[in-house]
Design a protein around this motif. Structure first.
Motif, PDB file in Angstrom:
ATOM      1  N   ASN A 214       0.800  -1.233   0.000  1.00 12.80           N
ATOM      2  CA  ASN A 214       0.000   0.000   0.000  1.00 12.80           C
ATOM      3  C   ASN A 214       0.829   1.278   0.000  1.00 12.80           C
ATOM      4  N   ASP A 215       2.137   1.170   0.272  1.00 11.90           N
ATOM      5  CA  ASP A 215       2.947   2.389   0.388  1.00 11.90           C
ATOM      6  C   ASP A 215       2.883   3.207  -0.901  1.00 11.90           C
ATOM      7  N   SER A 216       2.725   4.523  -0.732  1.00 10.95           N
ATOM      8  CA  SER A 216       2.628   5.373  -1.927  1.00 10.95           C
ATOM      9  C   SER A 216       3.944   5.383  -2.700  1.00 10.95           C
ATOM     10  N   ASP A 217       5.073   5.174  -2.002  1.00  9.42           N
ATOM     11  CA  ASP A 217       6.349   5.133  -2.738  1.00  9.42           C
ATOM     12  C   ASP A 217       6.776   3.680  -3.033  1.00  9.42           C
ATOM     13  N   HIS A 218       5.802   2.765  -2.942  1.00  8.11           N
ATOM     14  CA  HIS A 218       6.031   1.360  -3.330  1.00  8.11           C
ATOM     15  C   HIS A 218       7.174   0.719  -2.538  1.00  8.11           C
ATOM     16  N   TRP A 219       7.238   1.049  -1.241  1.00  7.15           N
ATOM     17  CA  TRP A 219       8.317   0.509  -0.415  1.00  7.15           C
ATOM     18  C   TRP A 219       7.950  -0.876   0.110  1.00  7.15           C
ATOM     19  N   TYR A 220       7.895  -1.823  -0.796  1.00 11.38           N
ATOM     20  CA  TYR A 220       7.649  -3.226  -0.461  1.00 11.38           C
ATOM     21  C   TYR A 220       8.413  -4.059  -1.487  1.00 11.38           C
ATOM     22  N   ASP A 221       8.583  -5.350  -1.202  1.00 13.23           N
ATOM     23  CA  ASP A 221       9.331  -6.216  -2.117  1.00 13.23           C
ATOM     24  C   ASP A 221       8.500  -6.470  -3.378  1.00 13.23           C
ATOM     25  N   THR A 222       9.143  -6.394  -4.532  1.00 11.92           N
ATOM     26  CA  THR A 222       8.418  -6.615  -5.795  1.00 11.92           C
ATOM     27  C   THR A 222       9.111  -7.699  -6.623  1.00 11.92           C
ATOM     28  N   CYS A 223       8.353  -8.262  -7.559  1.00 17.35           N
ATOM     29  CA  CYS A 223       8.903  -9.272  -8.450  1.00 17.35           C
ATOM     30  C   CYS A 223       8.388  -9.020  -9.862  1.00 17.35           C
TER      31      CYS A 223
END
Ligand code: ZN
Length: 364
Positions: A214-223
């Motif tokens: 949900n972070d607006s700056d996309h601060w989560y793990d992505t693939c």
């Protein structure tokens, strides 16, 4: 300052130093090296590893200057027209205008200027040729094998303005997943085991362990599924298939944890690491971050904003050792695109910001 930042930026942009043009890589390296030839009191060192040259110029004969500025002279490839810099409405447009020929020009001119002082601050500039391809033979080698260290690193390779200070970058892990099937004729699929089907099912499981946050700056793990291959003919049950995935992870994770997670999720796949890069993180209350912010406020009337960036930069090799890394840029944008630009006025001001910060560090 005797040397003109804008002119040097244009000189650097005109050299099409993308990884697929080795002569231009050599040319840009020679330009940087020759740039300092007339400067007295400057220590110039060159390094070569796996065919990649690096240059370190320093006001001190030491592997540990107080301030280490880091730049890369390589750029991502573009049409040759982009290597002809253009001025438009106060902007300089061209490949590397943002990432990061202009910042290299700033740091080169500043190093040259600092040597005019009888008692220059302790500062070095590291210029490498392989940031866009991982930085392993450049900054990684210079830090982890040659032993360069510093109190604070300035890496103008991120952000979009001087007051936007990027203090965290995601780590990167590129993996190849391969599966084996059992070949058969396409008319009798029940006799075989379809490797592409197996791979698709495996990838769907992987997607579930990298949910969108949900972070607006996309601060989560992505693939990201980057490439996929398998099969030789429409009427065959394929006996092998593979894909490559690009995982970006925050400082809360590590490449070994991610790798274990992927292997546990898809035990049917052979999982191989292609590229692994550390995340980068500097606390906002670090004294050098605070000093940089004060310089921006007190001398330039700019209020620092602290940000995070999903991409990476070579400062990660120092960040991993606990060195604070400050990432800012002149006002600029559209890096890696056809319209990459830097604001010319901001480019000139950026020299003043770096000069002032370095002077303040030397007084500590
Ligand atoms: Zn860059």
């Amino acid at each position: 300052m005797k040397k003109n930042v804008l002119a040097v930026t244009k000189d650097l942009i005109k050299i099409p130093s993308s990884p697929n043009r080795p002569e231009a890589m050599q040319q840009v390296f020679d330009y940087a090296k020759d740039f300092f030839q007339a400067d007295k009191n400057l220590f110039i060192k060159t390094y070569l590893r796996n065919g990649k040259s690096s240059l370190v110029v320093s006001t001190v004969d030491s592997l540990s200057p107080d301030v280490l500025m880091i730049g890369h002279l390589d750029v991502v490839d573009a049409d040759l027209a982009m290597f002809e810099p253009k001025e438009e409405n106060g902007k300089l447009i061209g490949r590397g205008a943002c990432d990061m020929k202009s910042e290299n020009a700033v740091m080169m001119c500043l190093m040259s200027e600092l040597t005019e002082s009888s008692n220059p601050p302790s500062v070095a500039l590291m210029l490498t040729l392989d940031e866009e391809t991982g930085g392993f033979d450049g900054v990684n080698y210079l830090v982890n094998e040659i032993g360069y260290r510093c109190k604070v690193a300035l890496v103008p390779d991120g952000s979009s303005s001087p007051e936007e200070i990027i203090l965290a970058n995601k780590g990167v892990l590129h993996l190849r997943l391969s599966v084996i099937g059992v070949p058969a004729h396409g008319s009798a699929p029940w006799l075989g085991e379809n490797a592409i089907d197996k791979l698709i099912q495996a990838y769907q499981k992987i997607r579930t362990v990298f949910p969108v946050g949900n972070d607006s700056d996309h601060w989560y793990d992505t693939c990201n599924l980057g490439t996929i291959s398998g099969g030789k003919a429409t009427n065959q049950v394929p006996d092998s298939a593979s894909c490559t995935i690009d995982i970006r992870f925050t400082e809360k994770n590590s490449s070994s944890v991610i790798l274990d997670l992927v292997r546990q999720t898809v035990p049917e796949c052979l999982v191989e690491t292609i590229v692994s890069g550390l995340p980068c993180s500097t606390p906002t209350n670090d004294p050098f971050v605070q000093l940089f912010s004060e310089v921006l406020k007190n001398k330039f009337n700019l209020s620092a904003r602290y940000g995070r960036n999903c991409g990476g930069h070579d400062g990660r090799f120092l960040s991993a050792l606990g060195v604070p890394v400050i990432v800012t840029r002149p006002i600029s944008g559209d890096q890696h695109s056809e319209k990459e630009w830097v604001d010319i006025e901001s480019l000139k001001n950026f020299v003043d910001i770096y000069r002032e910060f370095i002077n303040q560090v030397s007084k500590l």
